[in-house]
Design a protein around this motif. Sequence first.
Motif, short mmCIF file in Angstrom:
data_model
loop_
_atom_site.label_atom_id
_atom_site.label_comp_id
_atom_site.label_asym_id
_atom_site.label_seq_id
_atom_site.Cartn_x
_atom_site.Cartn_y
_atom_site.Cartn_z
N ALA A 1 31.06 41.83 50.83
CA ALA A 1 31.38 43.26 50.75
C ALA A 1 32.87 43.49 50.91
CB ALA A 1 30.60 44.02 51.82
N THR A 2 33.52 42.73 51.79
CA THR A 2 34.96 42.88 52.00
C THR A 2 35.73 42.47 50.75
OG1 THR A 2 34.72 42.45 54.37
CG2 THR A 2 36.92 42.18 53.43
N SER B 1 34.66 42.50 47.66
CA SER B 1 34.40 43.48 46.60
C SER B 1 35.22 44.75 46.80
CB SER B 1 32.91 43.83 46.55
OG SER B 1 32.15 42.71 46.17
N SER B 2 35.33 45.18 48.06
CA SER B 2 36.02 46.45 48.33
C SER B 2 37.53 46.32 48.31
CB SER B 2 35.58 47.01 49.69
OG SER B 2 36.06 46.19 50.75
N THR B 3 38.02 45.08 48.27
CA THR B 3 39.48 44.89 48.27
C THR B 3 39.98 44.24 46.98
OG1 THR B 3 39.18 42.80 49.51
CG2 THR B 3 39.66 44.79 50.78
N ARG C 1 35.84 40.67 42.73
CA ARG C 1 34.40 40.75 42.46
C ARG C 1 33.66 39.65 43.21
NH1 ARG C 1 32.52 39.59 37.84
NH2 ARG C 1 34.38 38.56 36.98
N SER D 1 43.63 39.95 48.61
CA SER D 1 43.88 41.34 48.22
C SER D 1 45.37 41.64 48.13
CB SER D 1 43.21 42.28 49.23
OG SER D 1 43.43 43.62 48.88
N PHE E 1 41.75 51.08 46.63
CA PHE E 1 40.76 51.01 47.70
C PHE E 1 39.93 52.28 47.73
CE2 PHE E 1 39.32 51.27 52.13
CZ PHE E 1 38.85 49.99 52.34
N PHE F 1 37.03 52.47 45.34
CA PHE F 1 35.81 51.78 45.74
C PHE F 1 35.18 52.39 46.98
CE2 PHE F 1 38.16 47.93 43.88
CZ PHE F 1 37.68 48.20 42.61
N HIS F 2 35.85 53.40 47.59
CA HIS F 2 35.34 54.05 48.80
C HIS F 2 35.38 55.57 48.64
CE1 HIS F 2 36.51 50.05 50.24
NE2 HIS F 2 35.70 50.22 51.25
N GLY G 1 37.29 57.25 52.26
CA GLY G 1 37.47 57.82 50.94
C GLY G 1 38.20 59.15 50.99
#
Length: 345
Positions: free
Chosen positions: A74-75, A77-79, A82, A184, A194, A197-198, A204
């Motif tokens: 998850a980290t 993907s969010s930074t 893929r 990242s 970022f 993705f948030h 967000g």
Amino acid sequence: MSSLPARSVIEFSQFDQLRDAREIIFSEAAALRQMGSALGTELCDAVDLILSRPGAVIMTGMGKAGLIAQKICATLSSTGTRSHFLHPAEAIHGDLGCLHQDDTVLALSNSGETEELRRLLPIIQKMDLPIIGITARETSTLGRASRVVLCLGDLKEAGPHQLAPSTTTTAMLAMGDALSLVISKARGFTPLQFATFHPGGSLGRQLTQINEVMRPRAEVRVTQESTSIRDAFVRLSSPGRRSGAVIIVDESDRVTGIFTDSDLARLLEERRDDQLDRPICEVMTLKPTTIQADASLQAAVDLLKARKLSELPVVDRQNQLAGLIDITDVIGWQPEAASVDRQAG
């Protein structure tokens, strides 16, 4: 009334529990320091390997290590990287079809001898996918199968029996965070990416661009410097939410001043009624604080708090009026903004 915290006195029955809890935290922290000090260029090798391959990072691990692998996934993907999680047991029952020749496998196992992972490793090697292993020893099965090994070292689990995965999973998580965030940074991943993705939650909201939240120019009361105060407040109207400010612009639509409801109230309190029919430029605040439309919402909140403002004109690159941020708008998006003092701009 006593000013001491309600739980300032620790009950005797709680003393041992707190002592044990602190020892667990301290022992895990010490393990992280030890692992960080021993970390070498193998992390750089792992970064280079992932950056050199166009595919996704496939995380895998069993049990508690698998749960940590999912968090690292998850980290990543969010930074900006893929990543997908592949369960080792499910992999050999059909899920191997998710793998692509451009992927990189990141496998977690403290012992490096987990049965489900040992069965999976030869298949991954046969597919010619590079493996990065996070494990205790390079000589383990996972270590030998890996192109790059991020070594945890021999760590003792925390707690009185030193059985449940604790220190080792904390170390895996820290190693994964270090790898993810270094990658990242190497990618040049930005806060605005970022935010993409948030889109939900406080993160967000803080990283949302102002132009997504502001009142557009069409909903802002705007006038020229020669307009009288009376005309500005009586004749000017705008659809949508009412703001307590009039923005003054020049012939090129560049912001030159601001006049607020508080400014009007001060004129009336000082019995300067005759000023109402004078040009608004005589009493407006010159060169007001503004913010760029592509700035983040958090930047607007910080500016409102620092300058103690209620209204903040939003401008484009040419300093032309694009919209307005009102303190009431920000309160709805950013809880911290509720503490901003409401004052005239």
